[in-house]
Design a protein around this motif. Sequence first.
Motif, PDB file in Angstrom:
ATOM      1  N   PRO A  55       0.807  -1.236   0.000  1.00 37.97           N
ATOM      2  CA  PRO A  55       0.000   0.000   0.000  1.00 37.97           C
ATOM      3  C   PRO A  55       0.833   1.276   0.000  1.00 37.97           C
ATOM      4  O   PRO A  55       0.477   2.247  -0.678  1.00 37.97           O
ATOM      5  N   GLU A  56       1.936   1.291   0.738  1.00 36.15           N
ATOM      6  CA  GLU A  56       2.758   2.500   0.796  1.00 36.15           C
ATOM      7  C   GLU A  56       3.436   2.783  -0.546  1.00 36.15           C
ATOM      8  O   GLU A  56       3.621   3.942  -0.925  1.00 36.15           O
ATOM      9  N   SER A 128      15.443  12.511   2.425  1.00 35.26           N
ATOM     10  CA  SER A 128      14.517  12.540   3.555  1.00 35.26           C
ATOM     11  C   SER A 128      14.420  11.193   4.258  1.00 35.26           C
ATOM     12  O   SER A 128      13.740  11.076   5.279  1.00 35.26           O
ATOM     13  N   GLY A 129      15.051  10.155   3.694  1.00 36.50           N
ATOM     14  CA  GLY A 129      15.097   8.853   4.350  1.00 36.50           C
ATOM     15  C   GLY A 129      13.872   7.997   4.165  1.00 36.50           C
ATOM     16  O   GLY A 129      13.662   7.042   4.917  1.00 36.50           O
ATOM     17  N   VAL A 130      13.051   8.278   3.137  1.00 38.63           N
ATOM     18  CA  VAL A 130      11.819   7.516   2.956  1.00 38.63           C
ATOM     19  C   VAL A 130      11.917   6.489   1.830  1.00 38.63           C
ATOM     20  O   VAL A 130      11.003   5.683   1.651  1.00 38.63           O
ATOM     21  N   LEU A 131      13.010   6.529   1.066  1.00 36.61           N
ATOM     22  CA  LEU A 131      13.191   5.559  -0.013  1.00 36.61           C
ATOM     23  C   LEU A 131      14.661   5.503  -0.394  1.00 36.61           C
ATOM     24  O   LEU A 131      15.485   6.303   0.058  1.00 36.61           O
ATOM     25  N   ALA A 152       5.068   6.182   5.184  1.00 39.87           N
ATOM     26  CA  ALA A 152       3.704   6.330   5.691  1.00 39.87           C
ATOM     27  C   ALA A 152       3.594   7.556   6.603  1.00 39.87           C
ATOM     28  O   ALA A 152       2.651   8.349   6.490  1.00 39.87           O
ATOM     29  N   VAL A 153       4.556   7.716   7.498  1.00 41.98           N
ATOM     30  CA  VAL A 153       4.552   8.876   8.401  1.00 41.98           C
ATOM     31  C   VAL A 153       4.738  10.164   7.611  1.00 41.98           C
ATOM     32  O   VAL A 153       4.039  11.160   7.824  1.00 41.98           O
ATOM     33  N   TYR A 154       5.687  10.136   6.687  1.00 46.58           N
ATOM     34  CA  TYR A 154       5.999  11.300   5.850  1.00 46.58           C
ATOM     35  C   TYR A 154       4.776  11.738   5.040  1.00 46.58           C
ATOM     36  O   TYR A 154       4.401  12.921   5.017  1.00 46.58           O
ATOM     37  N   LEU A 158       2.252  15.191   5.151  1.00 40.06           N
ATOM     38  CA  LEU A 158       2.072  16.056   3.994  1.00 40.06           C
ATOM     39  C   LEU A 158       0.614  16.128   3.550  1.00 40.06           C
ATOM     40  O   LEU A 158       0.129  17.184   3.163  1.00 40.06           O
ATOM     41  N   ILE A 159      -0.085  15.001   3.597  1.00 42.43           N
ATOM     42  CA  ILE A 159      -1.501  15.004   3.213  1.00 42.43           C
ATOM     43  C   ILE A 159      -2.293  15.892   4.172  1.00 42.43           C
ATOM     44  O   ILE A 159      -3.179  16.651   3.751  1.00 42.43           O
TER      45      ILE A 159
END
Length: 240
Positions: A55-56, A128-131, A152-154, A158-159
Amino acid sequence: MSSMVRQYQAALRNDYTFLRTPAQVREFVRSDRLEALLNSDYLTVNRVSFPYARPEVRLFVERLAKQYHEATGEKLVVTSLTRPLSSQPRNAHKLSVHPAGMAVDLRVPGNIMARVWLESALLGLEASGVLDATRERKPPHYHVAVFPDQYAVYAERLIAQETLVAANAPATDAVQGDVNTEASLEPSDASRSSHEGGERGEETAQQASGPAAPIFAALGVTWLVAGAGLARHRRRRTDR
């Protein structure tokens, strides 16, 4: 190798199963552990045998595709997603996270401005450490492993900020300024240094300093796209 280890360890931390067969992929789709990515006005899923992902990863691709389309006028093209072990190419890395549904391959744009935009976005998100993003050469594409917990947190933050911007137009200048500054972190922050990767003759690059980057509008939020200068290369093995 350090990049592959980092991706693999992220899959283990999330207790992801490395799927072995197409039947197991279909089982994970039925149980909603994998979700389908569909063609849209801003996304093309091109001849992908198993158009499913965690999902992410799906959220990442759909958000990136919409912003990419709004910034460049082009569609983001996905060339691979989940691949069971039985369908991995012979030169796939032994630590590949494609069988875990955690990776997506993106076509390298032919248009240089679109390519600069996409590379800058991936570089910023990696910083940013998300990917973890790698540019592979044979065939040419970007391999992106999304770290699910971090992304998911990031994305949630933002959303929420984007929703606030849309719903709170009359906000004071101070509040609105704070929201837009935070939102400018996706997909890239021109003030950060970041990395790009490649295949057997791959490069991972750190952004070089240069002129101020152009400003684009995406999803009603203003953010900066980092400049095109790339330097400092390191070698990696192929993960197709």
